[in-house]
Scaffold this motif. Structure first.
Motif, PDB file in Angstrom:
ATOM      1  N   SER A   1       6.770  12.805  -3.826  1.00  0.00           N
ATOM      2  CA  SER A   1       8.059  12.208  -3.918  1.00  0.00           C
ATOM      3  C   SER A   1       8.352  12.815  -5.789  1.00  0.00           C
ATOM      4  CB  SER A   1       6.823  10.850  -4.468  1.00  0.00           C
ATOM      5  OG  SER A   1       6.675  10.964  -6.050  1.00  0.00           O
ATOM      6  N   GLU A   2       7.898  13.739  -6.176  1.00  0.00           N
ATOM      7  CA  GLU A   2       8.698  14.104  -7.181  1.00  0.00           C
ATOM      8  C   GLU A   2       9.804  15.906  -7.190  1.00  0.00           C
ATOM      9  OE1 GLU A   2       5.919  15.601  -9.781  1.00  0.00           O
ATOM     10  OE2 GLU A   2       5.388  14.014 -10.859  1.00  0.00           O
ATOM     11  N   ALA A   3       8.799  16.190  -5.581  1.00  0.00           N
ATOM     12  CA  ALA A   3       9.883  17.116  -4.777  1.00  0.00           C
ATOM     13  C   ALA A   3      11.239  16.491  -4.198  1.00  0.00           C
ATOM     14  CB  ALA A   3       8.951  17.744  -3.789  1.00  0.00           C
ATOM     15  N   VAL A   4      10.782  14.905  -3.480  1.00  0.00           N
ATOM     16  CA  VAL A   4      12.254  14.551  -3.411  1.00  0.00           C
ATOM     17  C   VAL A   4      13.113  14.099  -4.215  1.00  0.00           C
ATOM     18  CG1 VAL A   4      12.862  12.335  -2.678  1.00  0.00           C
ATOM     19  CG2 VAL A   4      11.083  13.650  -1.248  1.00  0.00           C
ATOM     20  N   THR A   5      12.402  13.272  -5.348  1.00  0.00           N
ATOM     21  CA  THR A   5      12.985  13.329  -6.531  1.00  0.00           C
ATOM     22  C   THR A   5      13.876  13.967  -7.352  1.00  0.00           C
ATOM     23  OG1 THR A   5      11.578  11.415  -7.213  1.00  0.00           O
ATOM     24  CG2 THR A   5      12.973  12.050  -8.659  1.00  0.00           C
ATOM     25  N   HIS A   6      13.438  15.484  -7.803  1.00  0.00           N
ATOM     26  CA  HIS A   6      14.368  16.459  -7.793  1.00  0.00           C
ATOM     27  C   HIS A   6      15.427  17.049  -6.920  1.00  0.00           C
ATOM     28  CE1 HIS A   6      15.000  20.389  -9.975  1.00  0.00           C
ATOM     29  NE2 HIS A   6      14.617  20.686  -8.822  1.00  0.00           N
ATOM     30  N   GLU A   7      15.561  16.638  -5.599  1.00  0.00           N
ATOM     31  CA  GLU A   7      16.136  16.774  -4.561  1.00  0.00           C
ATOM     32  C   GLU A   7      17.515  16.344  -4.481  1.00  0.00           C
ATOM     33  OE1 GLU A   7      16.196  17.687   0.259  1.00  0.00           O
ATOM     34  OE2 GLU A   7      14.429  18.528  -0.966  1.00  0.00           O
TER      35      GLU A   7
END
Length: 106
Positions: free
Chosen positions: A26-32
């Protein structure tokens, strides 16, 4: 008894804190998403061209009907949904039968 109640409360708090912690995915998706939101939009002409191209490349209604994604034009949607659920149930029964009749590991 009080020890068990307080232990349950602590375990419950731990479980809730685990649910609230963000996962690496979820952190990676948020960052993206943040990166995408910071990029300026392409010009309107380019977006229109891309949309036009995608509309030309999409599957026809007949192809969607053949693949079982959309109901046929002449049959009601409820009938199509019922057929799909029956096919799904038949597949489920077939797979359950195969699992029950498979050999043992040994």
């Amino acid at each position: 008894m009080e020890l068990q109640a307080s232990q349950l409360a602590v375990e419950g708090d731990f479980e809730m804190s685990c649910l609230l912690l963000p996962s690496p995915q979820s952190e990676a998706v948020t960052h993206e998403m943040e990166e995408l939101s910071l990029q300026p939009l392409p010009p309107l002409n380019e977006r229109k061209n891309v949309l036009q191209l995608r509309l030309q490349q999409r599957r026809t209604r007949e192809q969607l009907v053949d693949q079982g994604i959309m109901p046929p034009l002449k049959s009601p949607a409820a009938f199509h949904g019922q057929i799909r659920s029956l096919e799904r149930a038949r597949t489920e029964n077939f797979l359950k039968h195969k699992i029950r009749s498979r050999r043992e590991q040994s």
